[in-house]
Design a protein around this motif. Structure first.
Motif, mmCIF file in Angstrom:
data_model
loop_
_atom_site.group_PDB
_atom_site.id
_atom_site.type_symbol
_atom_site.label_atom_id
_atom_site.label_comp_id
_atom_site.label_asym_id
_atom_site.label_seq_id
_atom_site.Cartn_x
_atom_site.Cartn_y
_atom_site.Cartn_z
ATOM 1 N N HIS A 194 -6.092 10.622 -7.584
ATOM 2 C CA HIS A 194 -4.991 10.385 -6.733
ATOM 3 C C HIS A 194 -4.282 8.868 -7.322
ATOM 4 O O HIS A 194 -3.131 8.943 -7.172
ATOM 5 C CB HIS A 194 -5.321 10.248 -5.279
ATOM 6 N N ASN A 198 -0.549 8.477 -8.474
ATOM 7 C CA ASN A 198 0.398 7.441 -8.110
ATOM 8 C C ASN A 198 1.252 6.669 -9.280
ATOM 9 O O ASN A 198 2.229 6.112 -8.936
ATOM 10 C CB ASN A 198 -0.257 6.591 -7.281
ATOM 11 N N PRO A 202 5.028 7.679 -8.895
ATOM 12 C CA PRO A 202 4.862 6.748 -7.861
ATOM 13 C C PRO A 202 5.781 7.373 -6.648
ATOM 14 O O PRO A 202 6.717 8.096 -6.607
ATOM 15 C CB PRO A 202 5.848 5.599 -8.352
ATOM 16 N N LYS A 203 5.029 7.308 -5.495
ATOM 17 C CA LYS A 203 5.444 7.803 -4.159
ATOM 18 C C LYS A 203 6.983 7.242 -3.856
ATOM 19 O O LYS A 203 7.656 8.021 -3.122
ATOM 20 C CB LYS A 203 4.589 7.693 -2.978
ATOM 21 N N ALA A 204 7.140 6.145 -4.004
ATOM 22 C CA ALA A 204 8.671 5.668 -3.942
ATOM 23 C C ALA A 204 9.787 6.146 -4.684
ATOM 24 O O ALA A 204 10.849 6.090 -4.233
ATOM 25 C CB ALA A 204 8.690 4.135 -4.263
ATOM 26 N N HIS A 206 11.931 9.563 -6.187
ATOM 27 C CA HIS A 206 12.070 11.049 -6.223
ATOM 28 C C HIS A 206 12.024 11.778 -7.493
ATOM 29 O O HIS A 206 12.956 11.203 -8.472
ATOM 30 C CB HIS A 206 13.213 11.389 -5.411
ATOM 31 N N MET A 212 8.103 16.341 -11.962
ATOM 32 C CA MET A 212 7.035 16.057 -11.037
ATOM 33 C C MET A 212 5.827 17.030 -11.608
ATOM 34 O O MET A 212 4.736 16.381 -11.826
ATOM 35 C CB MET A 212 7.411 16.768 -9.558
#
Ligand SMILES: [Zn+2]
Length: 307
Positions: A194, A198, A202-204, A206, A212
């Motif tokens: 995970h 990340n 990065p989750k921040a 889109h 993706m």
């Protein structure tokens, strides 16, 4: 992930608009993984997951032949949080003081019982005797504690704090699931994956579906190239460690192995693939069209409008 080799075997990307709600995404991803492995004729003997209700249901109805285990980390963390929350109130302070030991106890119960459900349960419930300074007579499979002499602040049997702790540790659902705690160590591996995901996605930020998916594939390639790195050593052969302060430990220090440097060997293979694609398609438009067909992306969940 294959826990024995610490390699990612398959990744599935589920977009939120492909399923009814975000809760169903995890289940859909698992179903697709099962299908992928079935198509490749890869048999599954054991599966380790969290205690997600829908996953439990799916495994019971569709895969009764697979041993379904629960990840110890999720269970230990859940119990720890409840005890810690209880310990916040002054009269239940002792529950908070025991929280870390009890959470560690969950790992020991699972790792030392070879998957014997009844033995894990007896070891788990023995903690309620142990906290009251009773160290034997726990059960027919697990009679007495295996530790030597210890001195701690013990809890009075039958006291208010004891009764509240009993409610948390011997809840009907938890007791049922404790018997299926995974005897294998697996979580640190998945957690590391995970972290790699990340880094690549990065989750921040889109990313649209194809991007993706590409980033997830890169994360898996990078992880598989580096998941079994040996520990780094000094010139004289001494193993190297560092001190870490993980969030979950609230300021407590833990020693961590320092691994040898990461490798990026997979990049060479990717470059070779690019050359193959270049020879296969003469224009970028052709290559792009073929890529979109292969990716088979669902319609985007966010639509962009240009005025
Ligand atoms: Zn004991």
């Amino acid at each position: 992930m294959d826990v024995e080799t610490a390699k990612v075997v398959d990744i599935q990307l589920v977009q939120s608009n492909e399923v009814k709600n975000s809760y169903a995404m995890e289940l859909e991803g698992l179903k697709r993984c099962f299908q992928f492995l079935k198509d490749k004729d890869i048999p599954i003997s054991d599966l380790v997951t969290d205690r997600h209700c829908q996953v439990k249901k799916l495994m019971k109805s569709d895969h009764p032949d697979i041993n379904h285990w629960f990840d110890v980390w999720h269970v230990a963390k859940g119990v720890y949080k409840k005890l810690e929350a209880l310990g916040k109130s002054k009269k239940y302070k002792m529950a908070g003081e025991w929280a870390r030991s009890i959470s560690n106890h969950a790992y020991w119960c699972a790792a030392s019982s070879g998957g014997n459900a009844e033995l894990v349960r007896q070891k788990w419930t023995s903690i309620l005797n142990h906290v009251t300074n009773i160290h034997e007579g726990h059960g027919d499979l697990f009679h007495s504690c295996e530790h030597g002499d210890i001195s701690r602040k013990w809890i009075k049997p039958g006291s208010k704090v004891f009764r509240e702790m009993e409610k948390i540790l011997c809840g009907k659902l938890l007791l049922k699931d404790v018997g299926k705690l995974s005897p294998a160590h697996q979580t640190s591996c998945l957690e590391s994956f995970h972290n790699v995901v990340n880094f690549f996605a990065p989750k921040a930020s889109h990313f649209f579906y194809n991007q993706m998916k590409a980033r997830l594939c890169l994360a898996a390639l990078h992880f598989n190239s580096n998941s079994c790195r040996p520990q780094a050593t000094l010139e004289d052969g001494t193993a190297r460690y560092r001190i870490a302060f993980p969030k979950g430990r609230k300021g407590d220090a833990v020693p961590k192995e320092i691994k040898v440097k990461q490798n990026f060997n997979y990049i060479k293979e990717l470059m070779e693939e690019v050359v193959v694609r270049r020879l296969q398609f003469t224009t970028i438009q052709q290559a792009e069209a073929a890529l979109y067909e292969e990716m088979d992306a669902p319609p985007p969940s966010i639509r962009c409008y240009h005025p």
